[in-house]
Design an enzyme around this catalytic site. Structure first.
Site, PDB file in Angstrom:
ATOM      1  N   ASP A 117       0.829  -1.198   0.000  1.00  0.00           N
ATOM      2  CA  ASP A 117       0.000   0.000   0.000  1.00  0.00           C
ATOM      3  C   ASP A 117       0.870   1.257   0.000  1.00  0.00           C
ATOM      4  O   ASP A 117       1.844   1.355   0.760  1.00  0.00           O
ATOM      5  CB  ASP A 117      -0.875  -0.021   1.259  1.00  0.00           C
ATOM      6  CG  ASP A 117      -1.957   1.043   1.251  1.00  0.00           C
ATOM      7  OD1 ASP A 117      -2.802   1.013   0.343  1.00  0.00           O
ATOM      8  OD2 ASP A 117      -1.954   1.899   2.153  1.00  0.00           O
ATOM      9  N   GLU A 139      14.570 -15.171   0.675  1.00  0.00           N
ATOM     10  CA  GLU A 139      14.847 -16.237   1.647  1.00  0.00           C
ATOM     11  C   GLU A 139      13.907 -17.421   1.420  1.00  0.00           C
ATOM     12  O   GLU A 139      14.113 -18.500   1.977  1.00  0.00           O
ATOM     13  CB  GLU A 139      14.621 -15.726   3.089  1.00  0.00           C
ATOM     14  CG  GLU A 139      15.680 -14.751   3.571  1.00  0.00           C
ATOM     15  CD  GLU A 139      15.254 -14.039   4.869  1.00  0.00           C
ATOM     16  OE1 GLU A 139      14.239 -14.424   5.488  1.00  0.00           O
ATOM     17  OE2 GLU A 139      15.954 -13.074   5.243  1.00  0.00           O
TER      18      GLU A 139
HETATM   19  O1  TEU Z   1      -4.573   4.091  -1.601  1.00  0.00           O
HETATM   20  C1  TEU Z   1      -3.545   5.024  -1.834  1.00  0.00           C
HETATM   21  C2  TEU Z   1      -3.991   6.303  -2.321  1.00  0.00           C
HETATM   22  O2  TEU Z   1      -3.192   7.172  -2.590  1.00  0.00           O
HETATM   23  C3  TEU Z   1      -5.452   6.530  -2.444  1.00  0.00           C
HETATM   24  O3  TEU Z   1      -5.809   7.672  -1.748  1.00  0.00           O
HETATM   25  C4  TEU Z   1      -5.811   6.693  -3.839  1.00  0.00           C
HETATM   26  O4  TEU Z   1      -5.151   7.815  -4.394  1.00  0.00           O
HETATM   27  C5  TEU Z   1      -7.270   6.952  -3.888  1.00  0.00           C
HETATM   28  O5  TEU Z   1      -7.927   5.924  -3.193  1.00  0.00           O
HETATM   29  C6  TEU Z   1      -7.727   7.032  -5.300  1.00  0.00           C
HETATM   30  O6  TEU Z   1      -7.902   5.805  -5.858  1.00  0.00           O
HETATM   31  C7  TEU Z   1      -4.303   3.104  -0.665  1.00  0.00           C
HETATM   32  C8  TEU Z   1      -5.483   2.184  -0.520  1.00  0.00           C
HETATM   33  O7  TEU Z   1      -5.722   1.523  -1.735  1.00  0.00           O
HETATM   34  C9  TEU Z   1      -6.664   2.968  -0.035  1.00  0.00           C
HETATM   35  O8  TEU Z   1      -7.813   2.180   0.078  1.00  0.00           O
HETATM   36  C10 TEU Z   1      -6.315   3.547   1.311  1.00  0.00           C
HETATM   37  O9  TEU Z   1      -7.353   4.384   1.735  1.00  0.00           O
HETATM   38  C11 TEU Z   1      -5.017   4.338   1.260  1.00  0.00           C
HETATM   39  O10 TEU Z   1      -3.981   3.640   0.587  1.00  0.00           O
HETATM   40  C12 TEU Z   1      -4.507   4.600   2.658  1.00  0.00           C
HETATM   41  O11 TEU Z   1      -4.008   3.424   3.209  1.00  0.00           O
END
Ligand code: TEU
Ligand code: CA
Length: 566
Positions: free
Chosen positions: A217, A268
């Site tokens: 993420d 690993e």
């Molecule tokens: O998303 C990363 C992120 O930058 C999101 O804000 C994205 O730009 C936005 O959802 C538009 O699609 C990840 C995860 O996929 C999201 O569900 C989480 O909310 C976010 O990280 C925080 O962990």
């Protein structure tokens, strides 16, 4: 079930192929919305395990499981309380072990979502940081700074969180902490050795339990340059993703060192664990994540953001074929995930030039001011686009429910919404709940078969019945049948990670041939087009409009349709 039996020696088979990920079809499960075994309205791990026969019949190679860790769900589980446990609301570690055992026995691998950029504010470390004084080692695991202004009451900078509002939260003693997402998601300090070591421990913890890989993420966010004075929000916006390494928050060179350490852990294991980066960076900036010395693969959101257009799709495919060759990684293709409007709905939005398939705008449009969505057209195009995508070299990432042609749910009452983007943008953006509504399995059952009761943590609309699995399963023209057939045939179609375009007249048709000889032809326009005889004579194995397969039956390709030819 016979498939299950035919795959008895799957564990050995799975171990044998270190390249399994390169052209895998990966199915994303958003666990709290997939299947609910105990009827409390929240999907759970036992629910997933009970639906493995469905995944086998669908024909996916792997599951990517969105966060399943203990969480207060301030951001749908992307606010993690403990990286090495299972949320008691959805199961136990024993349920996890049973799920992975059963998946592997069915020949399906598991990719776990990990969330390294931020923990939740309920993580032990963050509680300790709050209880500890300014300058303490406990605060060094996060990003604490003194307030600005004469009385120190102003945040350290005017940075905005991605979910809206200030990215700094005061803690009452003159300090603020950084949260690029919700206030419940304090950013971890990746310059801190202890943070890095703890994550290596987490990677081993799940790898030892049999996890085959990780979806990372916000992979572009971990390294930050926070030397004073902090630059203004406007300055940052101006250099956003410029790709020159100058942005203090995103896509910094220090990431290479972090992911090299992760790679050593992945290696690993036998086969090595894999990883795919979620990095919202410019296409030219994905190399860092996709390199074999780094995470090895990176999501390519180019098709997700494109119009349903032959020229756009053509250019994106070419660009990414070059990218894959340069990195040694394989391509990744995706239309939908838990963050964006489902593509069956996106493709049904008006085509009048006022709508860009920009994510922010898409969210905005689904909120109250939704323009008329042409659902039938959206689904028709989604099916055509999907058969195009599934024919491409590389891996396909599918989001639960897209195999049903499921549409976005726009009509969730405000009182039932959960996404922090909704709460922090006061009615301007409705957020992402509309693609996270629990799946319909059975048209006539309570909660459409999501669970044994009518409980569902987000409300399911009446019209979900028509999309239910049991309605589609026996219909050869259904979207579900199309996905099953395509995923079964994909192994025959794939071969080497190459394609050759076949030149055709007209701006709206794309055709490409794989080294296996299989050919994919898509008509992006609305008018039928005549195919040249060399294509018209081929066997139509699959058609996105649900027409039966036939030898040489398609001299004319209808509008907004894809065929697979053998
Ligand atoms: O998303 C990363 C992120 O930058 C999101 O804000 C994205 O730009 C936005 O959802 C538009 O699609 C990840 C995860 O996929 C999201 O569900 C989480 O909310 C976010 O990280 C925080 O962990
Ligand atoms: Ca449950």
């Amino acid at each position: 079930m016979t498939d299950l039996l035919a795959r008895l020696d799957t564990d050995r088979l799975l171990a044998a192929d270190p390249d399994w990920w390169r052209q895998a079809a990966v199915y994303q499960i958003y666990p709290r919305s997939f299947a609910d075994a105990n009827g409390d309205g929240i999907g759970d791990l036992e629910g997933i395990t009970s639906r493995i026969p469905y995944l086998v019949e669908l024909g996916v190679d792997a599951v990517w499981l969105s966060p399943f860790y203990p969480s207060a769900l301030a951001d749908g589980g992307y606010d993690v309380d403990d990286y090495r446990d299972v949320d008691p609301k959805i199961g136990t570690l024993a349920d996890f072990d049973e799920m992975i055992r059963a998946l592997h026995a069915a020949g399906i691998r598991l990719i776990a979502d990990i969330v390294p950029n931020h923990s939740s504010d309920r993580h032990d470390w963050f509680r300790e940081a709050l209880a500890s004084p300014k300058g303490s080692a406990a605060r060094e695991r996060y990003i604490f700074r003194d307030g600005e202004g004469p009385d120190g009451a102003q945040p350290p900078s005017d940075w905005q969180s991605i979910f809206g509002g200030s990215a700094w939260e005061p803690v009452g003693d003159g300090q603020f902490y950084l949260h690029l997402f919700a206030p419940e998601q304090p950013d971890l300090n990746w310059a801190n050795r202890e943070v890095r070591d703890d994550f290596l421990r987490t990677l081993r913890f799940w790898s030892d339990r049999g996890v085959d890989g990780f979806r990372v993420d916000v992979a572009h966010g971990l390294a930050k340059d926070l030397t004073a004075p902090l630059r203004s929000h406007a300055e940052l916006e101006a250099t956003k993703l410029a790709g020159d390494g100058s942005h203090p928050l995103w896509d910094r060179e220090e990431l290479d060192e972090i992911y090299a350490e992760w790679r050593a852990v992945f290696d690993e294991y036998d086969p090595p664990r894999i990883a795919v980066a979620e990095a919202w960076v410019a296409p030219t900036r994905r190399h860092r994540y996709a390199a074999p010395t780094s995470l090895g693969q990176a999501f390519n959101f180019d098709l997700l953001r494109a119009n349903f257009s032959a020229s756009e799709f053509h250019e994106i495919v070419d660009r990414n074929m070059v990218f894959a060759a340069e990195t040694g990684s394989s391509n990744t293709w995706v239309f939908s995930n838990h963050d964006v409007i489902r593509h069956a709905t996106r493709y049904g939005l008006p085509d009048d030039g006022t709508f860009e398939y920009d994510l922010g705008k898409a969210w905005l449009l689904s909120g109250g001011t939704t323009p008329a969505v042409d659902a039938a057209r959206g689904l028709r195009r989604a099916r055509a686009a999907t058969l195009f995508l599934l024919g491409l070299p590389g891996s396909a990432y599918l989001y639960q429910g897209e195999e049903l042609g499921l549409a976005e749910v726009a009509s969730i009452p405000d009182s039932e919404r959960q996404d922090p983007t909704f709460f922090r943008n006061a009615g301007v953006e409705v957020g992402r709940d509309g693609c996270r509504v629990p799946l319909p399995w059975d048209a006539d059952a309570p909660s459409f078969g999501f669970g044994p009761t009518d409980a569902s943590h987000l409300p399911q609309p009446e019209w979900f019945a028509q999309y239910a699995v049991d309605v589609q399963a026996g219909d050869p023209a259904s979207t579900l049948s199309m996905y099953r057939r395509a995923l079964a045939l994909r192994h025959e179609l794939q071969g080497a990670e190459k394609l050759a375009w076949i030149a055709l007249d007209g701006p709206d048709v794309l055709a490409f041939q794989r080294p296996t000889g299989w050919t994919v032809v898509t008509n992006f326009g609305t008018e039928p087009v005549a195919l040249p005889s060399a294509l018209a004579e081929r066997e139509v194995v699959l058609s996105s409009d649900g027409a039966p397969a036939a030898p040489g039956a398609r001299g004319v390709l209808p509008g907004e349709t894809t065929v697979w030819l053998r």
